[in-house]
Write a protein that holds these residues in place. Structure first.
Motif, short mmCIF file in Angstrom:
data_model
loop_
_atom_site.label_atom_id
_atom_site.label_comp_id
_atom_site.label_asym_id
_atom_site.label_seq_id
_atom_site.Cartn_x
_atom_site.Cartn_y
_atom_site.Cartn_z
N ILE A 66 -10.90 21.39 -8.99
CA ILE A 66 -10.52 20.16 -9.68
C ILE A 66 -11.04 18.97 -8.87
CG2 ILE A 66 -8.59 18.70 -10.41
CD1 ILE A 66 -7.00 21.23 -10.92
N PRO A 67 -12.00 18.23 -9.42
CA PRO A 67 -12.50 17.07 -8.68
C PRO A 67 -11.46 15.94 -8.67
CG PRO A 67 -13.56 17.21 -10.83
CD PRO A 67 -12.68 18.42 -10.69
N ILE A 68 -11.35 15.27 -7.54
CA ILE A 68 -10.41 14.16 -7.39
C ILE A 68 -11.19 12.98 -6.82
CG2 ILE A 68 -8.31 13.34 -6.25
CD1 ILE A 68 -7.45 16.31 -6.11
N TYR A 69 -11.16 11.86 -7.54
CA TYR A 69 -11.88 10.65 -7.12
C TYR A 69 -10.97 9.45 -7.23
CZ TYR A 69 -15.96 13.53 -8.28
OH TYR A 69 -16.87 14.55 -8.35
N ARG A 70 -11.21 8.45 -6.37
CA ARG A 70 -10.60 7.15 -6.61
C ARG A 70 -11.24 6.59 -7.88
NH1 ARG A 70 -12.47 5.63 -1.19
NH2 ARG A 70 -13.54 3.99 -2.33
N LYS A 71 -10.49 5.82 -8.65
CA LYS A 71 -10.99 5.37 -9.94
C LYS A 71 -12.29 4.60 -9.83
CE LYS A 71 -9.75 3.12 -14.24
NZ LYS A 71 -8.70 2.48 -15.01
N GLU A 72 -12.41 3.71 -8.84
CA GLU A 72 -13.63 2.91 -8.72
C GLU A 72 -14.85 3.80 -8.42
OE1 GLU A 72 -11.49 2.58 -4.70
OE2 GLU A 72 -10.91 2.56 -6.81
N ILE A 73 -14.66 4.87 -7.68
CA ILE A 73 -15.75 5.81 -7.41
C ILE A 73 -16.09 6.60 -8.67
CG2 ILE A 73 -16.45 7.82 -6.05
CD1 ILE A 73 -16.26 5.18 -4.45
N TYR A 74 -15.07 7.02 -9.41
CA TYR A 74 -15.29 7.77 -10.66
C TYR A 74 -16.09 6.93 -11.65
CZ TYR A 74 -14.31 10.17 -15.02
OH TYR A 74 -14.44 10.82 -16.22
N GLN A 80 0.83 -1.21 0.00
CA GLN A 80 0.00 0.00 0.00
C GLN A 80 0.86 1.25 0.00
OE1 GLN A 80 -2.74 -0.09 3.32
NE2 GLN A 80 -4.39 -0.56 1.91
N ILE A 81 0.36 2.25 -0.71
CA ILE A 81 1.03 3.55 -0.77
C ILE A 81 0.00 4.61 -0.41
CG2 ILE A 81 2.18 5.22 -2.29
CD1 ILE A 81 2.97 2.80 -4.03
N ARG A 82 0.34 5.52 0.49
CA ARG A 82 -0.53 6.65 0.81
C ARG A 82 -0.04 7.84 0.01
NH1 ARG A 82 -0.67 8.38 6.37
NH2 ARG A 82 -2.38 9.65 5.65
N LEU A 83 -0.95 8.45 -0.72
CA LEU A 83 -0.63 9.62 -1.53
C LEU A 83 -1.32 10.84 -0.97
CD1 LEU A 83 -1.13 8.15 -5.12
CD2 LEU A 83 1.03 8.55 -3.94
N GLY A 84 -0.65 11.96 -1.01
CA GLY A 84 -1.26 13.24 -0.69
C GLY A 84 -1.43 14.01 -1.99
N ILE A 85 -2.57 14.64 -2.16
CA ILE A 85 -2.84 15.39 -3.38
C ILE A 85 -3.16 16.83 -3.02
CG2 ILE A 85 -4.29 15.57 -5.44
CD1 ILE A 85 -4.94 12.54 -4.98
N THR A 86 -2.41 17.75 -3.58
CA THR A 86 -2.67 19.17 -3.41
C THR A 86 -3.12 19.71 -4.76
OG1 THR A 86 -0.93 19.29 -1.75
CG2 THR A 86 -1.70 21.38 -2.69
N ALA A 87 -4.36 20.23 -4.80
CA ALA A 87 -4.91 20.72 -6.07
C ALA A 87 -5.92 21.82 -5.76
CB ALA A 87 -5.59 19.59 -6.83
N PRO A 88 -6.20 22.67 -6.75
CA PRO A 88 -7.25 23.67 -6.56
C PRO A 88 -8.60 23.00 -6.27
CG PRO A 88 -5.97 24.15 -8.53
CD PRO A 88 -5.55 22.80 -8.05
#
Length: 71
Positions: A40-48, A29-37
């Motif tokens: 900009i919508p950000i979804y996990r692929k399965e949710i998208y 497992q990898i934990r990612l942090g996302i910084t975005a305006p």
């Protein structure tokens, strides 16, 4: 697809305004942090994919109902 190697606390920048940072690596497992305006919508692929499927179903039903009303 572009494949990059990053270590903990290293980042990549996408389109000058999105930053992905590796926060933690634990086993597979990898934990990612996302910084975005915020706009900009950000979804996990399965949710998208689920959202896209539900939107398609809603559109299909709406079109059928609209056609029924015309008849």
């Amino acid at each position: 697809m572009l494949a990059l190697s990053r270590k903990k606390n290293e980042s990549i920048i996408i389109n000058n305004n999105v930053e992905l940072t590796v926060l933690e690596v634990k086993g597979d497992q990898i934990r990612l942090g996302i910084t975005a305006p915020k706009e900009i919508p950000i979804y996990r692929k399965e949710i998208y994919i689920q959202i896209q499927n539900e939107n398609k179903e809603a559109t299909d039903v709406t079109e059928i109902e609209a056609l029924k009303k015309l008849l």
